[in-house]
Design an enzyme around this catalytic site. Structure first.
Site, mmCIF file in Angstrom:
data_model
loop_
_atom_site.group_PDB
_atom_site.id
_atom_site.type_symbol
_atom_site.label_atom_id
_atom_site.label_comp_id
_atom_site.label_asym_id
_atom_site.label_seq_id
_atom_site.Cartn_x
_atom_site.Cartn_y
_atom_site.Cartn_z
ATOM 1 N N VAL A 11 0.838 -1.211 0.000
ATOM 2 C CA VAL A 11 0.000 0.000 0.000
ATOM 3 C C VAL A 11 0.866 1.252 0.000
ATOM 4 O O VAL A 11 0.651 2.181 -0.786
ATOM 5 C CB VAL A 11 -0.951 -0.004 1.212
ATOM 6 C CG1 VAL A 11 -1.664 1.348 1.342
ATOM 7 C CG2 VAL A 11 -1.972 -1.120 1.083
ATOM 8 N N LEU A 250 -19.319 -11.603 -8.783
ATOM 9 C CA LEU A 250 -20.263 -12.716 -8.842
ATOM 10 C C LEU A 250 -19.661 -13.844 -9.679
ATOM 11 O O LEU A 250 -20.310 -14.408 -10.563
ATOM 12 C CB LEU A 250 -21.603 -12.265 -9.429
ATOM 13 C CG LEU A 250 -22.496 -11.420 -8.524
ATOM 14 C CD1 LEU A 250 -23.761 -11.002 -9.257
ATOM 15 C CD2 LEU A 250 -22.862 -12.174 -7.238
ATOM 16 N N GLY A 253 -16.226 -19.821 -7.689
ATOM 17 C CA GLY A 253 -14.887 -20.391 -7.752
ATOM 18 C C GLY A 253 -14.522 -21.091 -6.467
ATOM 19 O O GLY A 253 -15.383 -21.578 -5.720
ATOM 20 N N CYS A 260 -6.250 -9.373 2.002
ATOM 21 C CA CYS A 260 -7.259 -8.440 2.514
ATOM 22 C C CYS A 260 -8.535 -9.119 2.999
ATOM 23 O O CYS A 260 -8.890 -9.005 4.166
ATOM 24 C CB CYS A 260 -7.605 -7.403 1.442
ATOM 25 S SG CYS A 260 -6.286 -6.226 1.107
ATOM 26 N N LYS A 263 -8.569 -11.473 6.191
ATOM 27 C CA LYS A 263 -8.182 -10.681 7.360
ATOM 28 C C LYS A 263 -9.248 -9.655 7.724
ATOM 29 O O LYS A 263 -9.605 -9.503 8.908
ATOM 30 C CB LYS A 263 -6.851 -9.977 7.066
ATOM 31 C CG LYS A 263 -6.368 -9.009 8.138
ATOM 32 C CD LYS A 263 -5.006 -8.450 7.796
ATOM 33 C CE LYS A 263 -5.032 -7.435 6.695
ATOM 34 N NZ LYS A 263 -5.536 -6.111 7.132
ATOM 35 N N LYS A 320 -4.806 -14.369 -6.915
ATOM 36 C CA LYS A 320 -5.577 -13.831 -8.033
ATOM 37 C C LYS A 320 -4.596 -13.532 -9.160
ATOM 38 O O LYS A 320 -3.376 -13.511 -8.942
ATOM 39 C CB LYS A 320 -6.348 -12.568 -7.621
ATOM 40 C CG LYS A 320 -5.452 -11.403 -7.220
ATOM 41 C CD LYS A 320 -6.238 -10.171 -6.816
ATOM 42 C CE LYS A 320 -6.930 -9.526 -7.987
ATOM 43 N NZ LYS A 320 -7.534 -8.225 -7.645
#
Length: 440
Positions: A11, A250, A253, A260, A263, A320
């Site tokens: 970040v 939507l 999977g 994120c 947590k 991802k």
């Protein structure tokens, strides 16, 4: 403006680089001297599309600099962003020790007015505690304000999220501080929502929890689709066309993962319980997410019977696509579960294999140089991350290299009919099982 970012992790680094890109002068502080040396050379320790070029460009133009000195950083910036880790504790609550430590370090260095900004994702009322801590340790009479400015970055598209935000949230109760914060974000074209600090802090946890809820909702629907013979992709498309709902998040999977969502959902549950308002809906979101993973593994076991000594290919290790982040990755959970049952696993990921090598389970599997190499001789293929590279694979070549034509598509990435036509038995999420078309 002169700005300081304390914490040069994901970040902090992305925020600092993008603020420099729009013309501010930014100093990023980090206590890792080796990381600072790397960053000063214009290199970054993470993979994020477009970020390395921005860092290198702004280091060369001297709009972006790095230091290990908190004192130097506090003296430099008019506005000081706190972007340090807020890891989970065993009970799901947030470990705020890094925030508290930085607040004390800032306090002892303050000698003139500064705006202190909570950029890290923190529980509601953290801003009040930061202000109290700074007041306790700072010199008598020194002026400062504390502001909440939550980040809404998506790994894999963080640069675009920062450069073209859909909203900017600023929580504070000082006109002086709010004026400076609006000046910080003046170069960005986006709606600015000004709130009190507590509301701003809640917005981030509430937003991530709602997105996780959408994911768990469609995953719950996918189970009904499998039993009834419906196609979850068509169901998601149909309900997503409703403007009140929308199609994003939507996608059925293996469930949500990453640094994120798990947590933040656990933290929001803990926050609600601490405030005496249990958030039982989010507990069900967690349960659905866990069940989805278990259900997928059960399908693999059902098809292969015994996993021990079975050669299984896994495509994807990051949580991802477009990131090398393997923290809380469901793909890693898949690999660990397979290894625990004695499977012979070969994996491939376009970007995350170096980070994966740092994990204990990496010593128990093979890594391949390409998707087809990973699938060589495999008795089953599991698609665990939705990299676009996997969607464009040549199915004829894939069929030729695999020992058995069995695909478990944990991300609904492939076209089931096409896979079936090439002789694969295909199992997606919420799509049922398609048997291979007999080959002539």
């Amino acid at each position: 403006m002169k700005l300081t970012i304390i914490g040069s992790g994901y970040v902090g680094l992305t925020t600092g680089a993008c603020l420099a890109e729009v013309g501010h002068h930014v100093m990023c502080v980090d206590n890792d001297a080796r990381k600072v040396e790397t960053l000063l050379a214009g290199k970054i320790p993470i993979y994020e599309p477009g970020l390395e070029n921005i860092v290198r460009k702004n280091v060369m133009s001297k709009r972006l600099q790095f230091t290990t000195s908190t004192e130097e950083g506090v003296n430099y910036g008019e506005v000081i962003f706190i972007a340090v880790p807020t890891p989970p504790q065993p009970d799901g609550s947030v470990d705020l020790s890094f925030i508290e430590k930085v607040a004390r370090e800032i306090a002892v260095c303050l000698d003139s007015y500064r705006v202190i900004v909570d950029k890290s994702t923190v529980p509601v009322k953290t801003g009040e505690r930061v202000a109290h801590t700074i007041r306790r340790y700072a010199k008598a009479g020194v002026e400062f304000d504390v502001v909440s400015n939550p980040e809404f970055l998506r790994e894999g598209s963080a640069v675009d999220d920062l450069m073209n935000p859909d909203r900017i949230v600023i929580g504070g109760n000082s006109d002086r501080a709010l004026a400076l914060m609006q000046k910080v974000y003046e170069p960005f074209v986006a709606p600015v929502l000004v709130t009190d600090i507590n509301s701003a802090e809640l917005i981030k946890h509430a937003a991530n929890s709602f997105l996780a809820l959408k994911i768990s909702y469609i995953n719950a629907v996918s189970e009904i689709c499998e039993v009834s013979g419906a196609d979850v992709e068509k169901v998601a498309e149909g309900i997503g066309m409703d403007k009140r709902i929308g199609r994003s998040f939507l996608n059925a999977g293996l469930g949500y993962g990453g640094s994120c969502f798990p947590k933040d959902i656990a933290a929001f549950i803990a926050i609600a319980e601490q405030l005496g308002t249990p958030f039982t809906l989010l507990k069900e979101v967690q349960e659905i997410n866990s069940h989805q993973f278990t259900r997928f593994l059960d399908a693999v076991r059902e098809a292969l019977w015994v996993l021990k000594e079975k050669k299984i290919a896994v495509w994807g290790l990051s949580f991802k696509p477009n990131t090398d982040d393997v923290r809380s990755s469901v793909a890693i959970n898949v690999v660990e579960a397979l290894v625990a049952e004695g499977a012979d696993v070969t994996a491939y990921d376009p970007k995350a294999m170096d980070k994966f090598k740092e994990l204990p389970v990496s010593s128990k599997i093979k890594l391949a140089a390409s998707p087809l190499e990973a699938a060589q001789g495999a008795e089953a293929l599991i698609i665990a991350t939705e990299w676009s590279e996997f969607a464009s694979v040549d199915l004829a070549e894939l069929r030729n290299v695999m020992r058995a034509p069995l695909i478990f598509d944990g991300r609904n990435l492939l076209d089931p009919t096409a896979a079936q036509a090439y002789g694969f038995q295909y199992r997606g999420i919420g799509r049922g099982t398609l048997s291979a078309v007999p080959q002539a």
